[in-house]
Every structure is written in structure tokens, then in C-alpha cells.
Design an enzyme around this catalytic site. Structure first.
Site, PDB file in Angstrom:
ATOM      1  N   SER A 169       0.201  -1.110  -0.132  1.00  0.00           N
ATOM      2  CA  SER A 169       0.393   0.085   0.101  1.00  0.00           C
ATOM      3  C   SER A 169       0.908   1.291   0.048  1.00  0.00           C
ATOM      4  CB  SER A 169      -1.230  -0.033   1.067  1.00  0.00           C
ATOM      5  OG  SER A 169      -1.707   0.975   0.587  1.00  0.00           O
ATOM      6  N   ASP A 188     -10.028  -4.357  -4.320  1.00  0.00           N
ATOM      7  CA  ASP A 188      -9.629  -2.981  -3.646  1.00  0.00           C
ATOM      8  C   ASP A 188     -10.241  -1.803  -3.869  1.00  0.00           C
ATOM      9  OD1 ASP A 188      -7.853  -1.529  -1.989  1.00  0.00           O
ATOM     10  OD2 ASP A 188      -5.980  -2.779  -2.801  1.00  0.00           O
ATOM     11  N   HIS A 196      -7.882  -5.880  -0.265  1.00  0.00           N
ATOM     12  CA  HIS A 196      -6.809  -4.784   0.137  1.00  0.00           C
ATOM     13  C   HIS A 196      -5.578  -5.328   0.494  1.00  0.00           C
ATOM     14  CE1 HIS A 196      -4.287  -1.320  -0.348  1.00  0.00           C
ATOM     15  NE2 HIS A 196      -4.054  -0.801   1.097  1.00  0.00           N
TER      16      HIS A 196
END
Length: 290
Positions: free
Chosen positions: A119, A235, A265
Site C-alpha cells: 500500500s 481493492d 486490499h
């Protein structure tokens, strides 16, 4: 590389340490050595979380002969700094570059070192690879933060830019919906109850992050080391299609994309079967480059 399940002979105890950033912050990190080291891996976590949430990845890598270093970014976890704040995204990048140097200290000349970021951490490791082409022997980006999952309204972006200049440390909730981290409800509950997880971002962090996303997307061709992208197809927190576009823009010949259509995610924290598939893909990519 093969994960050996219950076998623990190739992994030494985890140790905890601190190092100092260029501007004097004490930054926390954890290290797990492999008894018969074949490579090294340096991990950058995502927004609001911390390195402890990657303990299972660190254990698996060490069982496979890879020593692992994982830091808490400034303003996160057990590191110093205002929660969810940077003056400039370069602070994350420079901290991580310094950390990679620590992980690479005394490494034998022929042994390889890889970067893994999830991320926000995925953005950081990709940016590092663009700015410092020889920082490592390969880079892995898990659900990288290259574009927000939802379009930022024009008025919100405009206000954020103004606040970033006049009240840079003004704090907001990050508005991340933890229900979409994983299909494993245990993971979501643990995240929600984790005292080292925070939901804060500042006005300056917000504008710096958007600027860093744009800069990273524009400079994909600067990456000269092997790239593995592992992308969550469902996501809701970052835009997975932007990751596809970024992958196409990479000019390095050794590039691999795994797109997991149904996953949320946090692909390394998904339900058992899906998590195993993702980690096996990571294992195999690393093994073929060690």
C-alpha cells in the site's frame, strides 16, 4: 523456495532495534535472521499500521532462508513522530533508504537484497527504486498506493492544498474502511483493536501523498531492477487499475504482475487459501531470482 510449514530450524529469534532518522527521530524496526541465509528482504508497511502486522510474512521468509528487516515508518507504530504526518514524502523515502543500508550492512557481495512494500509502503519502495536505481536487486509492490480507491472531490483537494500550506499539521481521519482490508473477519477485528494502528493523517500528509503518487506514476520507466506487482483486484482502498497501467509503463524486462481478482486490499492477510496462493507467488518469484 518452499515453505516448510511447522519446520522452524532455519529461523532465529526476532530482535527489536532502533535507528535515528536524519532529523533525529528514533525509528523502530524488527529483524528476523535466517540460519542459512540465501537473501535479504526489507519490508515497508502501509498507512496507519506497523511492522508487527507482517510477523507471519517474516517467519515464512526466514523459514525459506531469507533474513528480513521491517521498520515502523515515522509517525507509525513504535517509531517517533507525529501520527500520520510528514513535512515531505521524501522523509519516508530517505528513512527507508537509510534502513535498507542498515539491512545491507555486511552483506556478502553475491547475496541479493529485495524490497517489499504494501500500500503506502508499495509507493515508498517503488519511489525508492525510481530515485535510487541500485538500491536493491528487486522490488515487490503489494496493492501499491498509486491512486486513491475513490476519486478525491475537487473541492476537497483544493481545501487540502490550502490547509497544507497554512495548517500543515491539522489532523483528519484517514477514512479507510477496515471492512475492506480482508475477507478474513479475524484480520479486520485484530486491526480494529490493535493499539499500534492509528487512523490519523494531516493536511500536509494528504497533499504530499497525492503528489508522490503522481510522481511515481510518471517515472515508472526509471526503474531498472526486477519488479513483482501483486495486486488486489477487488481493492476498495487504492485503485487496482492504476497498478495495471503502471505495470505496462515499466520498461524493465524482468517484470511480473499477479492480479488477484476477488481479493481485498491486504493480500498477505486474506483468508487461508487465498493467502497461501499469494505467498506462494511471492516465494516462487524470489526463489527464481536468488
Amino acid at each position: 523456495m518452499h515453505y516448510t510449514g511447522g519446520h522452524r530450524m532455519n529461523r532465529l529469534a526476532e530482535t527489536e532495534h532502533n535507528f535515528q532518522s536524519d532529523d533525529g527521530l528514533s525509528l523502530f524496526y524488527r529483524h528476523r535472521s535466517a540460519a542459512n541465509e540465501s537473501a535479504r528482504l526489507v519490508i515497508a508497511h502501509g498507512l496507519g499500521e506497523h511492522s508487527g502486522r507482517y510477523a507471519h510474512v517474516m517467519e515464512r521468509m526466514a523459514d525459506a532462508g531469507i533474513s528480513v528487516w521491517a521498520m515502523d515508518h515515522r509517525g507509525h507504530g513504535q517509531s517517533e513522530g507525529r501520527r500520520g504526518h510528514v513535512d515531505t514524502i521524501d522523509q519516508y523515502v530517505n528513512d527507508f533508504r537509510k534502513f535498507v543500508a542498515i539491512a545491507g550492512n555486511d552483506i556478502p557481495e553475491q547475496r541479493r537484497c529485495f524490497l517489499l512494500g504494501h500500500s503506502m509502503g508499495g509507493l515508498i519502495v517503488l519511489r525508492c527504486a525510481e530515485i535510487f536505481p541500485d538500491i536493491a536487486h528487486g522490488v515487490i509492490a503489494s496493492s501499491p498506493g498509486l491512486n486513491p480507491g475513490m476519486r478525491v472531490p475537487l473541492i476537497k483537494g483544493t481545501v487540502a492544498k490550502i490547509l497544507s500550506r497554512i495548517m500543515p499539521a491539522l489532523t483528519f481521519d484517514n477514512e479507510l474502511n477496515s471492512d475492506f482490508l480482508s475477507h478474513d473477519t479475524g484480520v479486520v477485528t485484530a486491526y480494529t483493536n490493535d493499539p499500534l494502528v492509528h487512523r490519523s493523517i494531516t493536511a500536509r500528509w494528504f497533499t504530499e501523498f497525492l503528489n508522490a503518487m503522481a510522481a511515481t506514476r510518471q517515472n515508472a520507466a526509471n526503474i531498472q531492477i526486477p519488479v513483482l506487482m501483486q495486486v488486489a483486484g477487488d481493492d476498495r482502498l487504492v485503485d487496482s487499475e492504476t497498478s495495471r497501467q503502471f505495470f505496462k509503463a515499466l520498461t524493465v524486462k524482468d517484470k511480473t504482475l499477479h492480479f488477484y481478482d476477488r481479493l481485498f486490499h491486504e493480500i498477505y492477510n486474506e483468508t487461508a487459501t487465498d493467502r497461501e496462493k499469494v505467498l506462494n507467488d511471492l516465494d516462487n518469484w524470489l526463489a527464481s531470482r536468488i
